[in-house]
Design a protein around this motif. Structure first.
Motif, PDB file in Angstrom:
ATOM      1  N   ILE A 179      15.609  56.294 -16.463  1.00 29.53           N
ATOM      2  CA  ILE A 179      15.138  57.451 -17.001  1.00 29.53           C
ATOM      3  C   ILE A 179      15.585  57.352 -19.273  1.00 29.53           C
ATOM      4  O   ILE A 179      15.615  57.565 -19.818  1.00 29.53           O
ATOM      5  CB  ILE A 179      16.043  59.138 -16.906  1.00 29.53           C
ATOM      6  N   LYS A 180      16.529  56.185 -19.269  1.00 26.32           N
ATOM      7  CA  LYS A 180      16.940  55.270 -20.340  1.00 26.32           C
ATOM      8  C   LYS A 180      15.877  55.350 -20.731  1.00 26.32           C
ATOM      9  O   LYS A 180      15.653  55.436 -22.206  1.00 26.32           O
ATOM     10  CB  LYS A 180      17.835  54.550 -19.726  1.00 26.32           C
ATOM     11  N   MET A 181      14.627  54.510 -20.423  1.00 27.12           N
ATOM     12  CA  MET A 181      13.140  54.069 -21.121  1.00 27.12           C
ATOM     13  C   MET A 181      12.619  55.031 -21.870  1.00 27.12           C
ATOM     14  O   MET A 181      12.037  55.195 -23.302  1.00 27.12           O
ATOM     15  CB  MET A 181      12.490  53.402 -20.363  1.00 27.12           C
ATOM     16  N   ALA A 182      12.840  56.464 -21.368  1.00 30.73           N
ATOM     17  CA  ALA A 182      12.174  57.295 -22.126  1.00 30.73           C
ATOM     18  C   ALA A 182      13.151  57.993 -23.548  1.00 30.73           C
ATOM     19  O   ALA A 182      12.130  58.309 -24.259  1.00 30.73           O
ATOM     20  CB  ALA A 182      11.952  58.281 -21.121  1.00 30.73           C
ATOM     21  N   GLN A 206       7.241  50.993 -18.512  1.00 28.28           N
ATOM     22  CA  GLN A 206       8.142  49.699 -18.630  1.00 28.28           C
ATOM     23  C   GLN A 206       7.165  49.247 -19.411  1.00 28.28           C
ATOM     24  O   GLN A 206       7.685  48.333 -19.895  1.00 28.28           O
ATOM     25  CB  GLN A 206       8.143  49.590 -17.543  1.00 28.28           C
ATOM     26  N   TYR A 207       5.797  49.597 -19.445  1.00 27.91           N
ATOM     27  CA  TYR A 207       5.131  48.487 -20.462  1.00 27.91           C
ATOM     28  C   TYR A 207       5.311  48.265 -21.937  1.00 27.91           C
ATOM     29  O   TYR A 207       5.321  46.978 -22.422  1.00 27.91           O
ATOM     30  CB  TYR A 207       3.836  49.239 -20.341  1.00 27.91           C
ATOM     31  N   GLU A 208       6.413  49.453 -22.320  1.00 29.81           N
ATOM     32  CA  GLU A 208       6.360  48.533 -23.849  1.00 29.81           C
ATOM     33  C   GLU A 208       7.448  48.839 -24.210  1.00 29.81           C
ATOM     34  O   GLU A 208       8.112  49.672 -25.134  1.00 29.81           O
ATOM     35  CB  GLU A 208       6.408  50.397 -25.154  1.00 29.81           C
ATOM     36  N   GLN A 209       8.820  48.990 -23.122  1.00 32.54           N
ATOM     37  CA  GLN A 209      10.492  48.816 -23.391  1.00 32.54           C
ATOM     38  C   GLN A 209      10.571  47.410 -23.479  1.00 32.54           C
ATOM     39  O   GLN A 209      11.651  48.113 -25.124  1.00 32.54           O
ATOM     40  CB  GLN A 209      10.446  49.095 -21.863  1.00 32.54           C
ATOM     41  N   GLU A 213      13.455  47.287 -27.540  1.00 31.43           N
ATOM     42  CA  GLU A 213      13.622  46.715 -27.077  1.00 31.43           C
ATOM     43  C   GLU A 213      14.397  46.013 -28.292  1.00 31.43           C
ATOM     44  O   GLU A 213      15.430  45.498 -29.332  1.00 31.43           O
ATOM     45  CB  GLU A 213      14.697  46.086 -25.790  1.00 31.43           C
ATOM     46  N   ALA A 214      12.936  44.651 -28.270  1.00 36.01           N
ATOM     47  CA  ALA A 214      12.916  44.303 -29.416  1.00 36.01           C
ATOM     48  C   ALA A 214      13.320  44.408 -30.975  1.00 36.01           C
ATOM     49  O   ALA A 214      13.868  44.014 -31.716  1.00 36.01           O
ATOM     50  CB  ALA A 214      11.694  43.480 -29.787  1.00 36.01           C
ATOM     51  N   ILE A 215      12.326  45.833 -31.486  1.00 31.50           N
ATOM     52  CA  ILE A 215      12.296  46.602 -32.873  1.00 31.50           C
ATOM     53  C   ILE A 215      13.949  46.840 -33.087  1.00 31.50           C
ATOM     54  O   ILE A 215      14.967  46.862 -34.107  1.00 31.50           O
ATOM     55  CB  ILE A 215      10.972  47.083 -33.200  1.00 31.50           C
ATOM     56  N   ARG A 216      14.015  47.541 -31.907  1.00 30.54           N
ATOM     57  CA  ARG A 216      15.293  48.074 -32.287  1.00 30.54           C
ATOM     58  C   ARG A 216      16.831  46.623 -32.123  1.00 30.54           C
ATOM     59  O   ARG A 216      17.866  47.612 -32.892  1.00 30.54           O
ATOM     60  CB  ARG A 216      16.031  49.025 -31.469  1.00 30.54           C
ATOM     61  N   SER A 217      16.351  46.001 -31.969  1.00 27.51           N
ATOM     62  CA  SER A 217      17.626  44.698 -32.024  1.00 27.51           C
ATOM     63  C   SER A 217      17.865  44.733 -33.918  1.00 27.51           C
ATOM     64  O   SER A 217      18.994  43.800 -33.801  1.00 27.51           O
ATOM     65  CB  SER A 217      17.477  43.521 -31.100  1.00 27.51           C
ATOM     66  N   ARG A 218      15.968  44.669 -33.973  1.00 27.63           N
ATOM     67  CA  ARG A 218      16.728  44.579 -35.709  1.00 27.63           C
ATOM     68  C   ARG A 218      16.637  45.548 -36.972  1.00 27.63           C
ATOM     69  O   ARG A 218      16.829  45.192 -38.076  1.00 27.63           O
ATOM     70  CB  ARG A 218      14.733  43.671 -35.494  1.00 27.63           C
ATOM     71  N   MET A 219      16.871  46.674 -35.805  1.00 26.92           N
ATOM     72  CA  MET A 219      16.884  47.632 -36.690  1.00 26.92           C
ATOM     73  C   MET A 219      18.292  47.980 -37.067  1.00 26.92           C
ATOM     74  O   MET A 219      19.315  47.551 -35.880  1.00 26.92           O
ATOM     75  CB  MET A 219      16.169  48.922 -36.324  1.00 26.92           C
ATOM     76  N   ALA A 240      11.557  53.866 -33.786  1.00 20.92           N
ATOM     77  CA  ALA A 240      11.141  52.433 -33.753  1.00 20.92           C
ATOM     78  C   ALA A 240       9.213  52.246 -33.690  1.00 20.92           C
ATOM     79  O   ALA A 240       8.110  51.068 -33.789  1.00 20.92           O
ATOM     80  CB  ALA A 240      11.081  52.139 -32.251  1.00 20.92           C
ATOM     81  N   ILE A 241       8.858  53.574 -33.562  1.00 18.81           N
ATOM     82  CA  ILE A 241       6.926  52.971 -33.792  1.00 18.81           C
ATOM     83  C   ILE A 241       6.144  52.887 -35.550  1.00 18.81           C
ATOM     84  O   ILE A 241       5.825  51.667 -35.690  1.00 18.81           O
ATOM     85  CB  ILE A 241       6.799  54.651 -34.016  1.00 18.81           C
ATOM     86  N   THR A 242       7.279  53.484 -36.352  1.00 21.15           N
ATOM     87  CA  THR A 242       6.843  53.316 -37.647  1.00 21.15           C
ATOM     88  C   THR A 242       8.323  52.673 -38.896  1.00 21.15           C
ATOM     89  O   THR A 242       7.955  52.301 -39.272  1.00 21.15           O
ATOM     90  CB  THR A 242       7.130  54.872 -39.086  1.00 21.15           C
ATOM     91  N   GLU A 243       9.052  51.653 -37.275  1.00 20.16           N
ATOM     92  CA  GLU A 243       9.345  51.138 -38.333  1.00 20.16           C
ATOM     93  C   GLU A 243      10.336  51.551 -39.662  1.00 20.16           C
ATOM     94  O   GLU A 243      10.625  50.281 -40.221  1.00 20.16           O
ATOM     95  CB  GLU A 243       9.338  49.660 -38.293  1.00 20.16           C
ATOM     96  N   ARG A 244      10.839  52.638 -39.303  1.00 17.35           N
ATOM     97  CA  ARG A 244      11.511  53.306 -40.999  1.00 17.35           C
ATOM     98  C   ARG A 244      12.423  53.762 -40.049  1.00 17.35           C
ATOM     99  O   ARG A 244      13.411  54.504 -39.337  1.00 17.35           O
ATOM    100  CB  ARG A 244      10.685  53.908 -41.483  1.00 17.35           C
ATOM    101  N   THR A 245      14.406  53.639 -41.373  1.00 14.85           N
ATOM    102  CA  THR A 245      14.444  54.235 -41.381  1.00 14.85           C
ATOM    103  C   THR A 245      15.312  55.196 -41.741  1.00 14.85           C
ATOM    104  O   THR A 245      14.945  55.101 -43.367  1.00 14.85           O
ATOM    105  CB  THR A 245      16.045  52.457 -42.095  1.00 14.85           C
TER     106      THR A 245
END
Length: 411
Positions: A179-182, A206-209, A213-219, A240-245
Protein backbone atom coordinates in the motif's frame (compact mmCIF):
# COMPACT_ATOMS: atom_id res chain seq x y z
CA UNK A 1 27.91 -18.20 -19.82
CA UNK A 2 25.50 -21.10 -20.22
CA UNK A 3 23.63 -22.12 -23.39
CA UNK A 4 19.87 -22.49 -22.76
CA UNK A 5 16.46 -22.48 -24.48
CA UNK A 6 13.24 -20.92 -23.17
CA UNK A 7 10.23 -23.23 -22.73
CA UNK A 8 6.67 -22.22 -21.82
CA UNK A 9 3.95 -24.57 -20.53
CA UNK A 10 0.18 -24.37 -20.80
CA UNK A 11 -0.81 -23.19 -17.34
CA UNK A 12 1.84 -20.53 -16.85
CA UNK A 13 3.17 -17.52 -18.66
CA UNK A 14 6.54 -17.98 -17.10
CA UNK A 15 9.49 -19.07 -19.25
CA UNK A 16 11.73 -21.85 -17.91
CA UNK A 17 15.29 -22.53 -19.05
CA UNK A 18 16.50 -25.98 -20.16
CA UNK A 19 19.70 -27.34 -21.59
CA UNK A 20 19.24 -27.96 -25.35
CA UNK A 21 22.23 -30.36 -25.52
CA UNK A 22 23.21 -30.83 -29.14
CA UNK A 23 19.65 -30.87 -30.53
CA UNK A 24 18.68 -28.55 -33.39
CA UNK A 25 15.80 -26.70 -31.70
CA UNK A 26 13.99 -23.69 -33.16
CA UNK A 27 11.42 -21.25 -31.86
CA UNK A 28 7.90 -22.77 -32.01
CA UNK A 29 9.03 -26.40 -31.74
CA UNK A 30 7.59 -28.77 -29.15
CA UNK A 31 9.93 -30.51 -26.70
CA UNK A 32 9.58 -33.16 -24.01
CA UNK A 33 11.32 -32.09 -20.80
CA UNK A 34 11.73 -33.48 -17.28
CA UNK A 35 10.08 -31.38 -14.54
CA UNK A 36 9.16 -31.82 -10.88
CA UNK A 37 5.79 -33.25 -12.00
CA UNK A 38 7.37 -35.69 -14.46
CA UNK A 39 7.56 -35.58 -18.25
CA UNK A 40 5.75 -32.64 -19.79
CA UNK A 41 5.14 -31.19 -23.20
CA UNK A 42 6.39 -27.62 -23.68
CA UNK A 43 6.60 -25.03 -26.47
CA UNK A 44 9.92 -23.37 -27.27
CA UNK A 45 9.57 -19.55 -27.04
CA UNK A 46 13.27 -18.67 -27.13
CA UNK A 47 15.88 -20.13 -29.47
CA UNK A 48 19.19 -21.35 -27.99
CA UNK A 49 21.16 -18.46 -26.48
CA UNK A 50 23.79 -17.83 -23.82
CA UNK A 51 22.89 -16.30 -20.45
CA UNK A 52 24.64 -15.62 -17.16
CA UNK A 53 24.70 -18.39 -14.60
CA UNK A 54 23.01 -16.09 -12.10
CA UNK A 55 19.86 -16.02 -14.27
CA UNK A 56 19.24 -19.78 -14.15
CA UNK A 57 17.99 -22.03 -11.36
CA UNK A 58 20.38 -24.87 -10.69
CA UNK A 59 20.44 -27.66 -11.57
CA UNK A 60 19.69 -26.99 -15.25
CA UNK A 61 17.74 -29.97 -16.59
CA UNK A 62 18.26 -31.17 -20.18
CA UNK A 63 15.71 -31.64 -22.95
CA UNK A 64 14.63 -35.26 -23.32
CA UNK A 65 13.73 -35.07 -27.02
CA UNK A 66 11.98 -33.04 -29.65
CA UNK A 67 8.23 -33.74 -29.67
CA UNK A 68 6.96 -36.09 -32.38
CA UNK A 69 3.61 -36.28 -34.13
CA UNK A 70 2.56 -39.06 -31.74
CA UNK A 71 3.30 -36.83 -28.76
CA UNK A 72 1.15 -34.08 -30.26
CA UNK A 73 -1.71 -36.53 -30.90
CA UNK A 74 -1.65 -37.78 -27.30
CA UNK A 75 -1.55 -34.22 -26.01
CA UNK A 76 -4.68 -33.25 -28.00
CA UNK A 77 -6.46 -36.51 -27.00
CA UNK A 78 -6.05 -36.00 -23.25
CA UNK A 79 -6.69 -32.26 -23.46
CA UNK A 80 -10.18 -33.12 -24.76
CA UNK A 81 -10.85 -35.15 -21.58
CA UNK A 82 -10.11 -32.24 -19.23
CA UNK A 83 -13.67 -30.87 -19.35
CA UNK A 84 -15.11 -34.28 -18.46
CA UNK A 85 -12.72 -34.66 -15.53
CA UNK A 86 -13.71 -31.15 -14.36
CA UNK A 87 -17.41 -32.10 -14.16
CA UNK A 88 -16.64 -35.35 -12.31
CA UNK A 89 -14.54 -33.49 -9.74
CA UNK A 90 -17.34 -30.95 -9.11
CA UNK A 91 -19.78 -33.79 -8.39
CA UNK A 92 -17.36 -35.42 -5.96
CA UNK A 93 -16.71 -32.14 -4.14
CA UNK A 94 -20.45 -31.60 -3.67
CA UNK A 95 -20.89 -35.19 -2.48
CA UNK A 96 -18.17 -34.79 0.19
CA UNK A 97 -19.39 -31.26 1.09
CA UNK A 98 -15.91 -29.75 0.90
CA UNK A 99 -15.36 -25.98 1.19
CA UNK A 100 -13.18 -25.57 -1.90
CA UNK A 101 -13.42 -23.99 -5.35
CA UNK A 102 -12.19 -25.94 -8.36
CA UNK A 103 -10.26 -23.73 -10.80
CA UNK A 104 -8.70 -25.87 -13.52
CA UNK A 105 -7.81 -29.40 -14.56
CA UNK A 106 -4.70 -30.43 -16.48
CA UNK A 107 -3.67 -33.79 -17.98
CA UNK A 108 -0.07 -34.58 -18.71
CA UNK A 109 0.65 -35.03 -22.41
CA UNK A 110 0.63 -38.90 -22.14
CA UNK A 111 -2.26 -39.13 -19.63
CA UNK A 112 -0.12 -40.55 -16.83
CA UNK A 113 -1.40 -38.00 -14.26
CA UNK A 114 -4.22 -35.51 -13.73
CA UNK A 115 -3.64 -32.30 -11.73
CA UNK A 116 -6.61 -30.46 -10.14
CA UNK A 117 -6.09 -26.81 -9.10
CA UNK A 118 -8.38 -25.37 -6.42
CA UNK A 119 -8.65 -22.45 -3.99
CA UNK A 120 -9.85 -22.55 -0.39
CA UNK A 121 -9.86 -20.21 2.60
CA UNK A 122 -8.70 -22.90 5.00
CA UNK A 123 -6.90 -26.21 4.90
CA UNK A 124 -9.03 -28.94 3.29
CA UNK A 125 -8.91 -32.68 4.00
CA UNK A 126 -9.35 -34.14 0.50
CA UNK A 127 -8.03 -37.67 1.06
CA UNK A 128 -11.42 -39.29 0.42
CA UNK A 129 -11.89 -37.08 -2.63
CA UNK A 130 -8.60 -38.31 -4.12
CA UNK A 131 -9.67 -41.94 -3.70
CA UNK A 132 -12.99 -41.35 -5.48
CA UNK A 133 -11.32 -39.48 -8.35
CA UNK A 134 -8.66 -42.15 -8.83
CA UNK A 135 -11.37 -44.84 -8.96
CA UNK A 136 -13.41 -42.83 -11.52
CA UNK A 137 -10.56 -41.64 -13.80
CA UNK A 138 -8.28 -44.72 -13.49
CA UNK A 139 -5.09 -42.66 -13.27
CA UNK A 140 -2.85 -40.84 -10.79
CA UNK A 141 -4.52 -37.87 -9.09
CA UNK A 142 -2.87 -34.70 -7.74
CA UNK A 143 -4.76 -31.87 -6.01
CA UNK A 144 -2.88 -28.59 -5.71
CA UNK A 145 -4.08 -25.59 -3.72
CA UNK A 146 -3.29 -22.19 -5.30
CA UNK A 147 -3.80 -18.56 -4.35
CA UNK A 148 -6.21 -16.00 -5.77
CA UNK A 149 -3.44 -14.47 -7.90
CA UNK A 150 -2.67 -17.82 -9.49
CA UNK A 151 -6.40 -18.26 -10.11
CA UNK A 152 -6.57 -14.95 -11.99
CA UNK A 153 -3.46 -15.96 -13.93
CA UNK A 154 -5.07 -19.22 -15.06
CA UNK A 155 -8.53 -17.88 -15.87
CA UNK A 156 -7.54 -14.45 -17.21
CA UNK A 157 -9.89 -11.52 -17.69
CA UNK A 158 -10.10 -7.81 -18.50
CA UNK A 159 -8.51 -5.39 -16.06
CA UNK A 160 -9.65 -1.84 -15.10
CA UNK A 161 -7.50 -0.48 -17.94
CA UNK A 162 -9.57 -2.39 -20.52
CA UNK A 163 -6.79 -4.81 -21.51
CA UNK A 164 -6.00 -8.42 -20.67
CA UNK A 165 -4.69 -8.76 -17.11
CA UNK A 166 -0.91 -8.58 -16.93
CA UNK A 167 -0.48 -11.90 -15.11
CA UNK A 168 -2.16 -13.72 -18.00
CA UNK A 169 -0.54 -11.68 -20.77
CA UNK A 170 3.17 -11.40 -19.98
CA UNK A 171 4.06 -11.57 -16.28
CA UNK A 172 6.33 -14.51 -15.59
CA UNK A 173 6.31 -14.16 -11.82
CA UNK A 174 4.49 -12.20 -9.12
CA UNK A 175 6.36 -9.41 -7.38
CA UNK A 176 5.48 -7.96 -3.96
CA UNK A 177 3.13 -4.94 -3.98
CA UNK A 178 2.40 -2.79 -0.91
CA UNK A 179 0.00 0.00 0.00
CA UNK A 180 3.01 2.29 0.41
CA UNK A 181 3.42 2.31 -3.37
CA UNK A 182 -0.11 3.67 -3.81
CA UNK A 183 0.55 6.40 -1.22
CA UNK A 184 3.79 7.51 -2.87
CA UNK A 185 2.06 7.69 -6.24
CA UNK A 186 -0.76 9.88 -4.80
CA UNK A 187 -3.43 7.33 -5.74
CA UNK A 188 -6.79 6.82 -4.10
CA UNK A 189 -6.55 4.35 -1.23
CA UNK A 190 -10.03 2.98 -1.93
CA UNK A 191 -9.73 -0.83 -2.22
CA UNK A 192 -12.06 -0.92 -5.23
CA UNK A 193 -9.78 1.41 -7.21
CA UNK A 194 -6.37 -0.11 -6.49
CA UNK A 195 -7.37 -3.79 -6.45
CA UNK A 196 -7.34 -6.17 -9.41
CA UNK A 197 -9.65 -9.02 -10.39
CA UNK A 198 -8.03 -11.23 -7.77
CA UNK A 199 -8.93 -8.82 -4.95
CA UNK A 200 -5.29 -8.01 -4.25
CA UNK A 201 -3.35 -4.84 -5.02
CA UNK A 202 -2.81 -4.37 -8.75
CA UNK A 203 0.54 -5.58 -10.05
CA UNK A 204 0.92 -2.43 -12.17
CA UNK A 205 1.56 -0.39 -9.02
CA UNK A 206 5.03 -1.88 -9.03
CA UNK A 207 5.85 -0.82 -12.61
CA UNK A 208 6.37 2.91 -11.93
CA UNK A 209 7.59 2.64 -8.36
CA UNK A 210 11.26 2.74 -9.35
CA UNK A 211 10.71 5.92 -11.38
CA UNK A 212 8.89 7.59 -8.47
CA UNK A 213 11.67 6.65 -6.08
CA UNK A 214 14.35 8.04 -8.41
CA UNK A 215 12.55 11.37 -8.85
CA UNK A 216 11.75 11.79 -5.16
CA UNK A 217 15.38 11.17 -4.25
CA UNK A 218 16.36 14.23 -6.33
CA UNK A 219 13.57 16.51 -5.09
CA UNK A 220 13.84 18.45 -1.78
CA UNK A 221 11.97 16.96 1.16
CA UNK A 222 8.90 18.76 2.60
CA UNK A 223 9.78 21.14 5.43
CA UNK A 224 13.26 21.89 4.08
CA UNK A 225 14.41 25.50 3.40
CA UNK A 226 15.29 26.35 -0.21
CA UNK A 227 16.14 29.39 -2.31
CA UNK A 228 13.89 30.50 -5.17
CA UNK A 229 13.96 33.35 -7.68
CA UNK A 230 11.39 35.12 -5.46
CA UNK A 231 13.37 34.64 -2.24
CA UNK A 232 13.84 31.97 0.43
CA UNK A 233 11.00 29.63 1.34
CA UNK A 234 9.97 26.29 2.84
CA UNK A 235 9.01 23.21 0.78
CA UNK A 236 5.36 22.27 1.22
CA UNK A 237 4.72 19.48 -1.30
CA UNK A 238 6.37 17.59 -4.18
CA UNK A 239 4.67 16.33 -7.35
CA UNK A 240 6.69 13.50 -8.88
CA UNK A 241 4.60 13.40 -12.08
CA UNK A 242 5.05 17.08 -13.02
CA UNK A 243 8.43 17.26 -11.21
CA UNK A 244 7.42 20.52 -9.53
CA UNK A 245 7.66 21.66 -5.92
CA UNK A 246 5.34 23.92 -3.92
CA UNK A 247 7.17 26.45 -1.75
CA UNK A 248 5.75 28.74 0.96
CA UNK A 249 7.19 32.26 0.64
CA UNK A 250 7.10 35.26 2.97
CA UNK A 251 6.72 38.39 0.83
CA UNK A 252 8.15 41.85 1.55
CA UNK A 253 4.82 43.18 2.86
CA UNK A 254 4.62 40.30 5.36
CA UNK A 255 2.01 38.25 3.47
CA UNK A 256 2.44 34.53 2.85
CA UNK A 257 2.18 33.07 -0.63
CA UNK A 258 2.55 29.50 -1.97
CA UNK A 259 4.12 29.19 -5.41
CA UNK A 260 5.13 26.24 -7.59
CA UNK A 261 8.57 25.83 -9.19
CA UNK A 262 10.41 23.08 -11.09
CA UNK A 263 12.61 21.32 -8.57
CA UNK A 264 15.64 22.00 -10.81
CA UNK A 265 15.13 25.76 -10.27
CA UNK A 266 15.67 25.49 -6.50
CA UNK A 267 18.88 25.56 -4.51
CA UNK A 268 19.93 24.92 -0.93
CA UNK A 269 20.43 27.89 1.44
CA UNK A 270 23.75 29.63 0.79
CA UNK A 271 24.11 28.24 -2.74
CA UNK A 272 23.56 30.25 -5.95
CA UNK A 273 20.44 29.68 -8.01
CA UNK A 274 20.75 27.64 -11.21
CA UNK A 275 21.24 29.63 -14.42
CA UNK A 276 18.08 28.17 -15.94
CA UNK A 277 16.01 29.55 -13.04
CA UNK A 278 17.35 33.09 -13.59
CA UNK A 279 16.80 32.83 -17.34
CA UNK A 280 13.21 31.61 -16.81
CA UNK A 281 12.52 34.55 -14.45
CA UNK A 282 13.80 37.08 -17.02
CA UNK A 283 11.76 35.51 -19.78
CA UNK A 284 8.64 35.61 -17.59
CA UNK A 285 9.23 39.30 -16.75
CA UNK A 286 9.70 40.19 -20.43
CA UNK A 287 6.55 38.31 -21.37
CA UNK A 288 4.57 40.10 -18.68
CA UNK A 289 5.92 43.48 -19.84
CA UNK A 290 4.88 42.77 -23.43
CA UNK A 291 1.42 41.71 -22.33
CA UNK A 292 0.99 44.92 -20.30
CA UNK A 293 2.14 47.06 -23.25
CA UNK A 294 -0.29 45.33 -25.55
CA UNK A 295 -3.10 45.84 -23.04
CA UNK A 296 -2.34 49.59 -22.86
CA UNK A 297 -2.34 49.86 -26.66
CA UNK A 298 -5.69 48.14 -26.90
CA UNK A 299 -7.13 50.41 -24.20
CA UNK A 300 -5.87 53.53 -26.03
CA UNK A 301 -7.38 52.34 -29.31
CA UNK A 302 -10.72 51.72 -27.64
CA UNK A 303 -10.65 55.21 -26.11
CA UNK A 304 -10.00 56.81 -29.51
CA UNK A 305 -12.89 54.91 -31.07
CA UNK A 306 -15.26 56.08 -28.34
CA UNK A 307 -14.20 59.75 -28.78
CA UNK A 308 -14.92 59.88 -32.54
CA UNK A 309 -18.04 61.98 -33.48
CA UNK A 310 -20.96 60.05 -34.75
CA UNK A 311 -21.58 60.22 -38.50
CA UNK A 312 -24.48 62.48 -39.61
CA UNK A 313 -27.32 60.57 -41.17
CA UNK A 314 -28.05 63.41 -43.65
CA UNK A 315 -24.63 63.13 -45.27
CA UNK A 316 -25.13 59.46 -45.70
CA UNK A 317 -28.49 60.10 -47.32
CA UNK A 318 -26.95 62.63 -49.69
CA UNK A 319 -24.18 60.26 -50.70
CA UNK A 320 -26.73 57.58 -51.40
CA UNK A 321 -28.78 60.01 -53.48
CA UNK A 322 -25.68 61.02 -55.48
CA UNK A 323 -24.57 57.46 -56.06
CA UNK A 324 -28.02 56.36 -57.14
CA UNK A 325 -29.55 59.10 -59.35
CA UNK A 326 -31.38 56.59 -61.47
CA UNK A 327 -33.19 55.13 -58.48
CA UNK A 328 -34.34 58.60 -57.47
CA UNK A 329 -36.01 59.12 -60.84
CA UNK A 330 -37.76 55.77 -60.67
CA UNK A 331 -39.54 56.49 -57.40
CA UNK A 332 -43.19 55.43 -57.34
CA UNK A 333 -46.01 57.91 -57.37
CA UNK A 334 -46.61 57.57 -53.66
CA UNK A 335 -42.95 58.46 -52.89
CA UNK A 336 -43.16 61.52 -55.18
CA UNK A 337 -46.12 62.78 -53.22
CA UNK A 338 -44.17 62.46 -50.00
CA UNK A 339 -41.31 64.54 -51.45
CA UNK A 340 -43.55 67.51 -52.42
CA UNK A 341 -43.60 70.63 -50.26
CA UNK A 342 -46.15 71.03 -47.53
CA UNK A 343 -48.36 73.39 -49.50
CA UNK A 344 -48.64 70.99 -52.40
CA UNK A 345 -49.53 68.20 -49.96
CA UNK A 346 -52.42 70.34 -48.68
CA UNK A 347 -53.75 70.72 -52.19
CA UNK A 348 -53.60 66.98 -52.75
CA UNK A 349 -55.85 66.19 -49.83
CA UNK A 350 -58.72 63.89 -50.72
CA UNK A 351 -62.25 65.22 -51.25
CA UNK A 352 -63.58 63.58 -48.10
CA UNK A 353 -61.02 65.47 -46.00
CA UNK A 354 -62.06 68.79 -47.67
CA UNK A 355 -65.70 68.18 -46.79
CA UNK A 356 -64.75 67.44 -43.22
CA UNK A 357 -62.89 70.76 -43.04
CA UNK A 358 -65.92 72.65 -44.40
CA UNK A 359 -68.22 71.09 -41.81
CA UNK A 360 -65.75 71.97 -39.08
CA UNK A 361 -65.69 75.64 -40.27
CA UNK A 362 -69.48 75.78 -40.20
CA UNK A 363 -69.54 74.51 -36.64
CA UNK A 364 -66.92 77.06 -35.54
CA UNK A 365 -68.74 80.00 -37.29
CA UNK A 366 -70.88 82.39 -35.03
CA UNK A 367 -74.56 81.37 -34.93
CA UNK A 368 -77.29 83.87 -35.89
CA UNK A 369 -79.84 84.79 -33.19
CA UNK A 370 -83.06 82.88 -33.41
CA UNK A 371 -86.10 85.08 -34.18
CA UNK A 372 -88.84 84.98 -31.65
CA UNK A 373 -92.39 84.73 -32.96
CA UNK A 374 -95.77 84.56 -31.40
CA UNK A 375 -96.74 81.63 -33.45
CA UNK A 376 -97.66 78.43 -31.73
CA UNK A 377 -95.98 75.20 -32.66
CA UNK A 378 -97.20 73.39 -35.70
CA UNK A 379 -98.36 70.49 -33.56
CA UNK A 380 -100.86 72.75 -31.71
CA UNK A 381 -102.30 74.68 -34.75
CA UNK A 382 -102.96 71.65 -36.86
CA UNK A 383 -102.39 70.91 -40.49
CA UNK A 384 -104.13 73.98 -42.02
CA UNK A 385 -101.86 76.27 -40.06
CA UNK A 386 -98.81 74.43 -41.40
CA UNK A 387 -99.85 75.19 -44.97
CA UNK A 388 -100.21 78.87 -44.14
CA UNK A 389 -96.76 79.01 -42.66
CA UNK A 390 -95.35 77.31 -45.73
CA UNK A 391 -97.02 79.88 -47.95
CA UNK A 392 -95.54 82.70 -45.91
CA UNK A 393 -92.06 81.24 -46.33
CA UNK A 394 -92.52 81.10 -50.06
CA UNK A 395 -93.69 84.71 -50.10
CA UNK A 396 -90.61 85.77 -48.18
CA UNK A 397 -88.38 84.23 -50.74
CA UNK A 398 -90.16 86.09 -53.52
CA UNK A 399 -89.54 89.48 -51.85
CA UNK A 400 -85.78 89.92 -51.73
CA UNK A 401 -85.94 93.70 -51.21
CA UNK A 402 -87.51 93.35 -47.79
CA UNK A 403 -85.32 94.22 -44.87
CA UNK A 404 -84.00 91.18 -43.04
CA UNK A 405 -85.18 92.36 -39.64
CA UNK A 406 -88.63 93.59 -40.71
CA UNK A 407 -91.47 92.29 -38.54
CA UNK A 408 -93.81 89.74 -40.02
CA UNK A 409 -97.38 90.74 -40.91
CA UNK A 410 -100.18 88.47 -39.91
CA UNK A 411 -102.85 88.01 -42.51
Amino acid sequence: MVKVIGVKFKTSGRVYYFDPLDLNIKTGDGVIVETARGLEFGDVTCAPKEVEESEIVAPLKPVVRIATDEDRRLRAQYAAKESEAFEICLEKIAAHQLDMKLVDVEYTFNGSKVVFYFTADERVDFRELVKDLAYSLKTRIELRQIGVRDEAKMLGGIGPCGRLVCCKAFLDDFRPVSIKMAKEQNLSLSPTKISGLCGRLMCCLQYEQSAYEAIRSRMPKPGKEVNTVDGPGIVVENNAITERTKVKLTMEDGSIDIREYPYTHLSAPGEPLPDEAIAAKKAEAAKEKDSNAQFRREAANNTRRNQRPAAKPQNTQKQQDKSEPQKKQDKPEQQKKQDRPEQQKKQDKPESQKNDNREQKKQNAPQKPVEKTDRAPAAEEGKPEQKKNNNRRRSRRRKPNRAPNAPEQNN
